[in-house]
Design a protein around this motif. Structure first.
Motif, mmCIF file in Angstrom:
data_model
loop_
_atom_site.group_PDB
_atom_site.id
_atom_site.type_symbol
_atom_site.label_atom_id
_atom_site.label_comp_id
_atom_site.label_asym_id
_atom_site.label_seq_id
_atom_site.Cartn_x
_atom_site.Cartn_y
_atom_site.Cartn_z
ATOM 1 N N GLY A 3 3.921 9.052 -15.858
ATOM 2 C CA GLY A 3 4.037 7.880 -16.720
ATOM 3 C C GLY A 3 2.771 7.053 -16.729
ATOM 4 O O GLY A 3 1.868 7.234 -15.902
ATOM 5 N N ILE A 4 2.692 6.120 -17.692
ATOM 6 C CA ILE A 4 1.530 5.249 -17.825
ATOM 7 C C ILE A 4 1.972 3.968 -18.508
ATOM 8 O O ILE A 4 2.984 3.944 -19.217
ATOM 9 N N ASN A 5 1.237 2.891 -18.281
ATOM 10 C CA ASN A 5 1.529 1.629 -18.931
ATOM 11 C C ASN A 5 0.838 1.563 -20.292
ATOM 12 O O ASN A 5 -0.388 1.710 -20.383
ATOM 13 N N LYS A 62 4.004 2.862 -8.813
ATOM 14 C CA LYS A 62 2.927 2.648 -9.775
ATOM 15 C C LYS A 62 1.614 2.424 -9.038
ATOM 16 O O LYS A 62 1.600 1.871 -7.938
ATOM 17 N N VAL A 63 0.542 2.841 -9.656
ATOM 18 C CA VAL A 63 -0.763 2.721 -9.032
ATOM 19 C C VAL A 63 -1.791 2.300 -10.073
ATOM 20 O O VAL A 63 -1.798 2.798 -11.198
ATOM 21 N N VAL A 64 -2.634 1.359 -9.697
ATOM 22 C CA VAL A 64 -3.720 0.906 -10.569
ATOM 23 C C VAL A 64 -4.948 1.756 -10.291
ATOM 24 O O VAL A 64 -5.362 1.911 -9.132
ATOM 25 N N LEU A 81 -1.810 -1.782 -6.191
ATOM 26 C CA LEU A 81 -0.546 -1.675 -6.915
ATOM 27 C C LEU A 81 -0.272 -2.990 -7.616
ATOM 28 O O LEU A 81 -0.736 -4.042 -7.207
ATOM 29 N N THR A 82 0.501 -2.941 -8.672
ATOM 30 C CA THR A 82 0.794 -4.156 -9.412
ATOM 31 C C THR A 82 2.207 -4.103 -9.936
ATOM 32 O O THR A 82 2.805 -3.034 -10.075
ATOM 33 N N THR A 128 0.852 -1.195 0.000
ATOM 34 C CA THR A 128 0.000 0.000 0.000
ATOM 35 C C THR A 128 0.880 1.235 0.000
ATOM 36 O O THR A 128 1.716 1.409 0.877
ATOM 37 N N SER A 129 0.684 2.138 -1.000
ATOM 38 C CA SER A 129 1.501 3.347 -1.071
ATOM 39 C C SER A 129 0.795 4.386 -1.902
ATOM 40 O O SER A 129 0.142 4.052 -2.883
#
Length: 473
Positions: free
Chosen positions: A116-118, A92-94, A28-29, A21-22
Motif C-alpha cells: 500500500g501507499i498514501n 506504515k513507514v515514511v 513512522l507517521t 520504531t518498527s
C-alpha cells in the motif's frame, strides 16, 4: 523520591521512543496527521520489488554511481520524497530517499511486504514533478516505460531495447547487474542503447560471426566485445566508417544479417525475421500472415502481409511505418484492364492510387472507383461522375455529372478491411464503443488510421494504433 521520579520519567521516554520504531529505522507517521489516505497498491509492491532486483545480497546498489537508476531505468520515474508506504500487516513507514527505499526493499519477504501507499504523492519524471492521485494513475505510470515500444514495460521485458540480446547478456562488466554498464558514457546503459559504443553501427549489426548473438563477438581479441568496441578489428578506423568491421575480407554490406538470412535488398525467409517483428505482427495483425519479407538498405525490413498491408521496421526490429499494398500509383499499361474497368480492381486505380494514365477507357462505368485521384484518360466517365469514392479532381477533359469536381477529397488514403486493423485499435473500439461496429477503415499516406463507426463517430489513430482524436459526423 526525586531520583525515583527521574528514573520513571526516563523509562517512559524510552518506552515511547521504542514504540515509534518498527520494521526499519525510517520515521513512522499517523496518516490522520496528513491529507493523504492509505490505499492498497499493487503498483507500490511492484516498485519495491523492482528496486530490490537491482540490489546485491547485502542490500547495496549494483550501480554505485546512480542509485536512482534502480527505479528510473526500469520505471521511468523516481519518487519525490517523502512517501508513506504500508506493509501487509498494516504498519506504515515514511521513506525519505532512494537509500531508505532500498532498506525497505532489502527486508521484504513473502510474508512481510509492501502492499500500500498514501495517495496523493509526487513523482519526478525526467525532472518534471507530477502528482499521482489514484492507484489507476500509479499503475499507468509504472507500466509506461517501454524503451523498444513492444508493448512490454521495461521491468517485465528481458530485452528492453529490442536489439536481440537479453538485458543480462549486456552486462558488460559481468557484475550481475546490467544497469551500471554504459560503454559510450551517454547516460543510457547498454541494455537500453541500440548502439552501445556509439560507433554509428547498431549493436545487432555487430554480430560478426553471424550466430545471432552480438555479445560474444570479439574480432580483434582484445577482450572487449565488438558491440562495445568502437574499432572492432583494431585497424585504426572506427566501425561506423569501416567497410569491413571484422577484417574478414568481406565488406559489411555483403555480409548477412541475422545469422546468414539475406543481404541488403534481398528476400528472406519470414521465419528468420527478428522476434520483435514477429511479435509485433502477431499482436497487431493476428488474422494476417506474412507473404514476403525483405532486408532493405542498412538492414531495415519490409514485410508484406496477406491483408495487403506493408510494414516497415528498422534494423533493430522497431516499427517505423505502414503502407498498403493496394495503393499503387499508375498502371501505365496502355490498354484496358480485364475486370471491366480502366484498372484491375474495378476503379481507375488500384484501391487508392493517384492517376490511371492507361490511355484507355474505364468499362465499369466510372473513371475512378475507390479513392482515385485523376483519371486523365481523355474521356467522360460513364457512371455520371468524375470521381466515385473520395477522389480529388477528375482531370479527364470531360464533365463530372455528379455536380462536383471533388467528392470527398480523400485521395491520400486507402480503404482496408476492418479485420486487418491493429489489435490495439480493435481493443480500443471494443472497450469504448461496445455497441458500435466499424463501417469503414482507412490507412492514411502517413500511416495513420481513420475508422468510421455506425454511430456516426470517426476515430483517428497513429501508425502504432494509439488513439489521437475523435470526430462526430
Amino acid at each position: 523520591m526525586k531520583t525515583l521520579k527521574s528514573i520513571i520519567s526516563l523509562m517512559l521516554i524510552s518506552l515511547f521512543t521504542f514504540s515509534c520504531t518498527s520494521n526499519s529505522d525510517n520515521e513512522l507517521t499517523d496518516p490522520s496527521e496528513t491529507n493523504q489516505t492509505t490505499e492498497k497498491s499493487a503498483s507500490a509492491k511492484t516498485v519495491v520489488e523492482v528496486v530490490k532486483s537491482h540490489l546485491k545480497s547485502d542490500g547495496s546498489f549494483y550501480n554505485q554511481v546512480n542509485h536512482e537508476s534502480s527505479m528510473t531505468f526500469d520505471l521511468g520515474f523516481q519518487f519525490s520524497y517523502p512517501v508513506i508506504l504500508s506493509y501487509n500487516n498494516g504498519t506504515k513507514v515514511v521513506v525519505n530517499s532512494i537509500e531508505q527505499l532500498a532498506n525497505v526493499a532489502k527486508a521484504i519477504s513473502q510474508t512481510n511486504y509492501i502492499d500500500g501507499i498514501n495517495f496523493p504523492f509526487d513523482i519526478d519524471k525526467e525532472g518534471i514533478t507530477e502528482t499521482v492521485f489514484t492507484e489507476t494513475d500509479f499503475g499507468i505510470m509504472v507500466n509506461s516505460k517501454d524503451t523498444d515500444g513492444d508493448g512490454t514495460p521495461n521491468y517485465q521485458d528481458t530485452d528492453d531495447d529490442g536489439d536481440g540480446a537479453s538485458d543480462i547478456s549486456e552486462d558488460q562488466n559481468h557484475d550481475g547487474d546490467y544497469t551500471n554498464d554504459d560503454a559510450d558514457n551517454d547516460g543510457d546503459p547498454n541494455y537500453l542503447d541500440t548502439d552501445s559504443d556509439n560507433d554509428g553501427q547498431a549493436d545487432e549489426d555487430e554480430d560478426n560471426d553471424g550466430d545471432g548473438d552480438f555479445t560474444n563477438d570479439d574480432s580483434d581479441g582484445d577482450g572487449e566485445a565488438d558491440y562495445t568496441d568502437t574499432d572492432s578489428d583494431n585497424d585504426g578506423t572506427e566501425d561506423g566508417d569501416d567497410a569491413d568491421d571484422d577484417n574478414d575480407g568481406t565488406n559489411d554490406s555483403d555480409e548477412s544479417y541475422n545469422g546468414g538470412n539475406g543481404t541488403d535488398g534481398s528476400y528472406i525467409d519470414p521465419a528468420s525475421l527478428p522476434q520483435t517483428i514477429l511479435d509485433y505482427i502477431a499482436q497487431n495483425y493476428p488474422n494476417a500472415s506474412i507473404i514476403e519479407a525483405e532486408v532493405e538498405d542498412y538492414g531495415e525490413y519490409e514485410v508484406y502481409l496477406s491483408n495487403g498491408v506493408e510494414l516497415y521496421f528498422n534494423s533493430d526490429g522497431g516499427f517505423i511505418t505502414t503502407g498498403n499494398d493496394n495503393d499503387s500509383g499508375d498502371d501505365n499499361d496502355g490498354s484496358d484492364d480485364d475486370n471491366g474497368s480502366g484498372d484491375d480492381n474495378g476503379s481507375g486505380d488500384d484501391n487508392g492510387s493517384g492517376d490511371s494514365n492507361d490511355g484507355g477507357n474505364d468499362d465499369n462505368g466510372s473513371g475512378d472507383d475507390n479513392d482515385s485521384g485523376d483519371d486523365n484518360d481523355g474521356s467522360d466517365d460513364d457512371n455520371g461522375s468524375g470521381d466515385d469514392n473520395g477522389s480529388g479532381d477528375s482531370n479527364d477533359g470531360g464533365n463530372d455529372d455528379n455536380g462536383s469536381g471533388d467528392d470527398n477529397g480523400d485521395n491520400d488514403s486507402s480503404t482496408i478491411d476492418a479485420a486487418s486493423l491493429p489489435q490495439t485499435i480493435l481493443n480500443y473500439i471494443t472497450n469504448n464503443y461496445p455497441n458500435a461496429s466499424v463501417t469503414k477503415a482507412e490507412i492514411k499516406s502517413n500511416g495513420n488510421y481513420e475508422v468510421s463507426l455506425n454511430n456516426g463517430i470517426e476515430l483517428h489513430f497513429d501508425q502504432n494504433g494509439n488513439f489521437l482524436s475523435m470526430d462526430n459526423d
